[in-house]
Design an enzyme around this catalytic site. Structure first.
Site, PDB file in Angstrom:
ATOM      1  N   GLN A  44       2.470 -34.518-139.274  1.00 36.58           N
ATOM      2  CA  GLN A  44       3.515 -35.077-140.126  1.00 36.58           C
ATOM      3  C   GLN A  44       2.954 -36.289-140.874  1.00 36.58           C
ATOM      4  O   GLN A  44       1.926 -36.841-140.494  1.00 36.58           O
ATOM      5  CB  GLN A  44       4.723 -35.487-139.286  1.00 36.58           C
ATOM      6  CG  GLN A  44       5.356 -34.358-138.511  1.00 36.58           C
ATOM      7  CD  GLN A  44       5.865 -33.240-139.415  1.00 36.58           C
ATOM      8  OE1 GLN A  44       6.496 -33.480-140.442  1.00 36.58           O
ATOM      9  NE2 GLN A  44       5.560 -32.003-139.039  1.00 36.58           N
ATOM     10  N   ALA A  45       3.661 -36.712-141.921  1.00 37.86           N
ATOM     11  CA  ALA A  45       3.198 -37.897-142.645  1.00 37.86           C
ATOM     12  C   ALA A  45       3.041 -39.076-141.697  1.00 37.86           C
ATOM     13  O   ALA A  45       2.101 -39.860-141.810  1.00 37.86           O
ATOM     14  CB  ALA A  45       4.165 -38.238-143.773  1.00 37.86           C
ATOM     15  N   GLU A  46       3.989 -39.224-140.746  1.00 33.46           N
ATOM     16  CA  GLU A  46       3.898 -40.271-139.732  1.00 33.46           C
ATOM     17  C   GLU A  46       4.436 -39.750-138.412  1.00 33.46           C
ATOM     18  O   GLU A  46       5.382 -38.956-138.382  1.00 33.46           O
ATOM     19  CB  GLU A  46       4.725 -41.512-140.116  1.00 33.46           C
ATOM     20  CG  GLU A  46       4.388 -42.125-141.447  1.00 33.46           C
ATOM     21  CD  GLU A  46       3.169 -43.034-141.410  1.00 33.46           C
ATOM     22  OE1 GLU A  46       2.657 -43.292-140.295  1.00 33.46           O
ATOM     23  OE2 GLU A  46       2.752 -43.485-142.493  1.00 33.46           O
ATOM     24  N   THR A  47       3.840 -40.207-137.328  1.00 40.37           N
ATOM     25  CA  THR A  47       4.395 -40.016-135.997  1.00 40.37           C
ATOM     26  C   THR A  47       4.559 -41.387-135.370  1.00 40.37           C
ATOM     27  O   THR A  47       3.629 -42.198-135.376  1.00 40.37           O
ATOM     28  CB  THR A  47       3.493 -39.130-135.129  1.00 40.37           C
ATOM     29  OG1 THR A  47       3.386 -37.833-135.733  1.00 40.37           O
ATOM     30  CG2 THR A  47       4.067 -38.968-133.730  1.00 40.37           C
TER      31      THR A  47
END
Length: 264
Positions: A44-47
């Site tokens: 994902q773009a961020e975790t």
């Protein structure tokens, strides 16, 4: 025993909109290497990784698939949503200890409001040739904040029509490139997009941290502190942003899309 894990869409404008973020509730301390590998696995773009430190306080770290970042808005919104709606937390204010200091999340009706540090723009006099090539001409204004470069264009249509070019953008950015213009739809004040190939994100769906810079720039330009912001990515996202001196408030909605455990 696995680590509870959620996939949450943050700053949504409807179903299957907003920016998906992984949220991992840690049962114990994990190394940065382990967290980075999990973020790469989830892609994902961020975790976001949360570790409880007190009755109302959590340690919070954010990782893209390739690197740890110092500030992430949508994954913080996703983390607060997961704590309240999935983990059963009842307290009205959540506090997060992060690389960017103490951040807070507050319930605001059906929304969540984040308290983030403001990011003041400064003008950059020399526009990189790579940016001119990307835009097909000179921007109306060019500057930067702590981590990102900011490009202001004349129309929202110009923002929507940009085609991402990772090589060009990587040649002059350190973290990311924000492109923005006045909105062209009723009820909205500004439109933006965010490109971050240097941190493994060709284009981000909705970027909360970028709006810490956008809030200050547009509040000063438009003469109003509270703005309705639209991020014109393929998924789209909606935020209410408010500049309050050294702080910026980011408000939006989130939806849980997946729940489970991570067994890595």
């Amino acid at each position: 025993m696995g680590q509870p894990f959620y996939l949450v869409d943050a700053f949504v404008s409807g179903l299957f909109s907003g920016n998906p973020a992984g949220v991992c509730l840690l049962r114990d301390e994990k190394s940065a290497t382990w967290m980075q590998k999990v973020a790469a696995e989830m892609n994902q773009a961020e975790t976001a990784f949360l570790l409880k430190q007190g009755p109302d306080t959590w340690g919070l770290r954010w990782f893209t698939p390739t690197t740890e970042v110092s500030l992430c808005g949508h994954a913080t919104l996703a983390a607060a949503h997961a704590l309240w709606h999935e983990a059963g937390e009842k307290i009205p204010v959540l506090k997060f200890r992060t690389r960017s200091g103490l951040l807070e999340a507050v319930r605001d009706g059906s929304n969540i409001r984040l308290d983030f540090p403001a990011d003041s723009p400064t003008t950059v006099r020399k526009v990189p040739a790579a940016l001119v090539q990307l835009l097909g001409g000179q921007p109306a204004w060019f500057g930067r904040g702590r981590d990102d470069h900011l490009v202001v264009l004349e129309t929202a249509g110009q923002v929507r029509n940009i085609r991402a070019d990772d090589e060009l953008i990587s040649s002059f950015t350190e973290r990311g490139l924000i492109v923005t213009a006045p909105a062209d739809e009723p009820g909205l004040d500004i439109v933006s997009r965010f490109f971050g190939p240097r941190v493994g994100i060709s284009e981000d769906s909705v970027t909360g941290s970028a709006h810490c810079l956008l809030a200050v720039y547009w509040a000063q330009r438009l003469g109003k502190a509270r703005l309705q912001a639209f991020q014109a990515s393929a998924r789209t996202g909606l935020l209410t942003i408010e500049w309050a001196g050294e702080r910026v408030y980011l408000t939006g909605k989130a939806h849980t899309m997946l729940t489970g455990e991570f067994h890595g």
